[in-house]
Design an enzyme around this catalytic site. Structure first.
Site, PDB file in Angstrom:
ATOM      1  N   HIS A   1      -3.077   7.032   1.033  1.00  0.00           N
ATOM      2  CA  HIS A   1      -2.735   5.646   1.342  1.00  0.00           C
ATOM      3  C   HIS A   1      -3.964   4.742   1.338  1.00  0.00           C
ATOM      4  O   HIS A   1      -3.841   3.528   1.149  1.00  0.00           O
ATOM      5  CB  HIS A   1      -2.008   5.564   2.685  1.00  0.00           C
TER       6      HIS A   1
ATOM      7  N   HIS B   1       3.207  17.720  -0.734  1.00  0.00           N
ATOM      8  CA  HIS B   1       4.368  17.804   0.163  1.00  0.00           C
ATOM      9  C   HIS B   1       4.752  19.257   0.455  1.00  0.00           C
ATOM     10  O   HIS B   1       5.792  19.506   1.041  1.00  0.00           O
ATOM     11  CB  HIS B   1       5.559  17.043  -0.434  1.00  0.00           C
TER      12      HIS B   1
END
Length: 332
Positions: free
Chosen positions: A70, A197
């Site tokens: 991010h 993930h």
């Protein structure tokens, strides 16, 4: 014993230096030896704090990796995601992708404090976050790689950039790919980096539409395994429970491996952005299958793509600053 074998398998990657490791940008270079003289123990210090943090809470590895992602997708890897709101700065922590979900800031504070003690005003927050993301992979059994260093910290944040540039779980495949391409990353990077993930959690609110109303017709997502969907619905109701956490990889949730891709092949990817890698593009489908079959190939590409992502628009040379506290810009 199994952990030792994973370590051995990862060893060849330690010697692996991807082609993008010496990255020229803004009149400066990133290179692994950047702190060899000014702060030789820098990486050792980051690793030590990360070891303790992940031992306290396994989920922290995924949280730190996500912070790095991010950070890099908004104005480059410049530590802007770490800034709190103050004065003219509106924190990226308030954005939709980060609000109520970005975490690990206290661990970053702890690392920074230890680094400032050892070598004051030397190691940037952007660099320590990049090193910590690599350590997050290693500490959960994933690959290691050589981290190019020399990033400096931004003096500003971008709330709009954080809201617009970070791929969202419910974005279409094409939108996600476009957001990656805008950062100089390609479809191979997209699939490999989605493999992060394999560890961590997602909130009910980030995939609820798949369970109840995927296309606005009151029907669940046809690409989601029905028995898995029923299991998810038990803790992710139509309303309420927004913050309930679910493993992104329910098979081995705290181990960095290729089960994420195997889950997708079994129609058990948790997020829409996971499952569309299989259903919306032949090229990404082929990559999912390759990584599901070959863990070593996934590890190798993940390492390359993480270096590439870490090289997005760094501030170097005299640009930016070395923050004393990662939460705020220096006072001059």
């Amino acid at each position: 014993m199994a952990r030792f074998l994973i370590f051995l398998l990862a060893l060849p990657l330690l010697a692996f230096v991807p082609s993008g490791w010496s990255h020229k940008s803004y009149g400066g270079y990133l290179y692994p030896q950047f702190y060899d003289h000014s702060c030789p123990k820098a990486q050792e210090i980051v690793r030590s704090v990360m070891e303790k943090a992940v031992a306290r809470e396994a989920r922290m590895a995924a949280s730190i990796m996500r912070l790095h992602f991010h950070d890099c997708f908004v104005k480059g890897c410049d530590g802007s995601v770490l800034l709190d709101s103050s004065g003219t700065i509106i924190s990226e922590k308030r954005s939709n992708p980060n609000r109520n979900s970005a975490r690990g800031f206290e661990v970053i504070d702890e690392i920074k404090s230890a680094l400032e003690k050892e070598c004051p005003h030397t190691v940037s927050c952007a660099d320590l976050l990049t090193i910590a993301a690599r350590d997050s992979s290693v500490l959960t059994g994933g690959p290691s790689w050589v981290v190019p260093l020399g990033r400096r910290d931004s003096r500003s944040a971008s709330l709009s950039g954080s809201n617009n540039d970070i791929p969202a779980p419910n974005n279409t495949f094409q939108t996600i790919l476009t957001k990656f391409k805008l950062q100089g990353l390609n479809i191979v990077d997209l699939v490999a980096l989605s493999g992060s993930h394999t560890i961590g959690n997602a909130r009910c609110t980030s995939f609820r539409q798949r369970l109840y109303n995927q296309s606005g017709n009151g029907q669940p997502d046809y690409s989601l395994d029905p028995s898995y969907a029923a299991q998810l619905r038990s803790r992710c109701p139509r309303s309420g429970g927004d913050q309930n956490l679910f493993f992104l990889d329910f098979v081995s949730p705290t181990k960095f491996d290729n089960n994420y891709f195997k889950n997708i092949l079994a129609s058990k990817g948790l997020l829409n952005s996971d499952q569309v890698l299989l259903t919306k593009s032949q090229a990404s489908m082929d990559l999912v299958k390759q990584y599901a079959e070959n863990n070593e190939l996934f590890f190798e590409q993940f390492a390359k793509s993480m270096v590439k992502m870490g090289n997005i628009s760094p501030l170097t040379g005299s640009k930016g600053e070395i923050r004393k506290n990662c939460r705020r810009v220096n006072a001059y």
